[in-house]
Write an enzyme that holds these catalytic residues in place. Sequence first.
Site, short mmCIF file in Angstrom:
data_model
loop_
_atom_site.label_atom_id
_atom_site.label_comp_id
_atom_site.label_asym_id
_atom_site.label_seq_id
_atom_site.Cartn_x
_atom_site.Cartn_y
_atom_site.Cartn_z
CE1 TYR A 59 -3.84 -2.14 5.03
CE2 TYR A 59 -2.91 -0.02 4.39
CZ TYR A 59 -3.58 -1.18 4.06
OH TYR A 59 -3.99 -1.39 2.76
CB SER A 111 -0.88 0.01 1.25
OG SER A 111 -1.46 1.29 1.43
P1 NAP Z 1 -11.65 -5.49 0.73
O1 NAP Z 1 -12.62 -5.11 -0.32
O2 NAP Z 1 -11.95 -5.20 2.16
O3 NAP Z 1 -11.33 -7.05 0.57
C1 NAP Z 1 -10.45 -7.69 1.46
C2 NAP Z 1 -10.31 -9.14 1.04
O4 NAP Z 1 -9.36 -9.75 1.93
C3 NAP Z 1 -11.62 -9.90 1.16
O5 NAP Z 1 -11.73 -10.77 0.06
C4 NAP Z 1 -11.44 -10.69 2.46
O6 NAP Z 1 -12.10 -11.94 2.43
C5 NAP Z 1 -9.94 -10.95 2.43
N1 NAP Z 1 -9.43 -11.27 3.75
C6 NAP Z 1 -9.39 -10.48 4.86
N2 NAP Z 1 -8.86 -11.15 5.89
C7 NAP Z 1 -8.57 -12.39 5.42
C8 NAP Z 1 -7.98 -13.55 6.00
N3 NAP Z 1 -7.60 -13.55 7.28
N4 NAP Z 1 -7.81 -14.64 5.22
C9 NAP Z 1 -8.19 -14.64 3.93
N5 NAP Z 1 -8.76 -13.58 3.32
C10 NAP Z 1 -8.93 -12.47 4.06
O7 NAP Z 1 -10.22 -4.82 0.47
P2 NAP Z 1 -9.48 -4.34 -0.88
O8 NAP Z 1 -9.56 -2.87 -0.91
O9 NAP Z 1 -9.91 -5.13 -2.05
O10 NAP Z 1 -7.98 -4.69 -0.47
C11 NAP Z 1 -7.27 -5.75 -1.05
C12 NAP Z 1 -5.80 -5.55 -0.72
O11 NAP Z 1 -5.35 -4.30 -1.25
C13 NAP Z 1 -5.51 -5.50 0.77
O12 NAP Z 1 -4.29 -6.14 1.06
C14 NAP Z 1 -5.40 -4.01 1.04
O13 NAP Z 1 -4.62 -3.74 2.18
C15 NAP Z 1 -4.75 -3.54 -0.24
N6 NAP Z 1 -4.93 -2.13 -0.55
C16 NAP Z 1 -6.18 -1.59 -0.65
C17 NAP Z 1 -6.31 -0.24 -0.94
C18 NAP Z 1 -7.65 0.42 -1.08
O14 NAP Z 1 -7.69 1.67 -1.11
N7 NAP Z 1 -8.74 -0.29 -1.20
C19 NAP Z 1 -5.16 0.54 -1.12
C20 NAP Z 1 -3.90 -0.05 -1.00
C21 NAP Z 1 -3.80 -1.39 -0.72
P3 NAP Z 1 -13.43 -12.27 3.31
O15 NAP Z 1 -14.38 -11.12 3.10
O16 NAP Z 1 -13.89 -13.55 2.71
O17 NAP Z 1 -12.98 -12.41 4.72
#
Ligand code: NAP
Length: 195
Positions: free
Chosen positions: A154, A141
Amino acid sequence: MEERKIAIVTGASRGIGRATAVELAKTGYYVVINYNSSEAAAAETLAQVQAAGAQGEVQKFDVANADEVKEALARIVGEHKRIDVLVNNAGVTADGLFLMMGEEEWHKVIDTILNGFYNVTKPVLREMVRKKRGSIVSVSSISAMLPNRGQANYAAAKAGIIAATRSMCKEVARFGIRVNVVAPGPIDTDMLSTV
Ligand code: NAP
């Protein structure tokens, strides 16, 4: 006939993970869709993978739970006999000012993001080294590089992924394995609605 290529995407039930799974499907990968709690959403990801003309399967495991991951990956590797791509995407936030941050918030984020990275990557990498091919992409991130109030847990976890990957490059490039990190800025997913 060329064997089908296998990709694993952790946290592929929603958000970036789902989009990644569908993109991999469009380029012909068989996609293993991991989720932890969102079973119906993971099934929807599989439907989208299939609509993109590919095949896949849903695998429930908590990336933070070392035993669960070990068991699931042994099953996946045993069945498919290869893993070509791993996307370490699963992640959570538990924001709060550092002085107010409880152990639960600290450990939840470190366990899911950094220890999850370790738990999943190690057995996959072992298999890739055996086959002398493969690519691992981990989702960090922008918060790892630019300070953000309330995200010490984080930022530490996401910076850890970058540092670990840099070291791993030096270890595995000679086996023909690529390890990379992407560090997105804000993306409109469920995660943003929780901060
Ligand atoms: P999201 O919509 O909240 O989705 C998170 C995903 O992670 C869900 O599929 C969830 O699965 C899974 N997850 C959470 N805990 C888990 C665990 N213990 N074991 C297996 N799966 C788990 O988030 P997102 O925005 O798509 O983020 C995806 C990645 O990108 C993350 O690593 C996040 O830190 C990174 N990121 C996001 C942003 C942003 O602005 N959105 C920016 C930079 C980086 P379940 O729902 O099935 O538990």
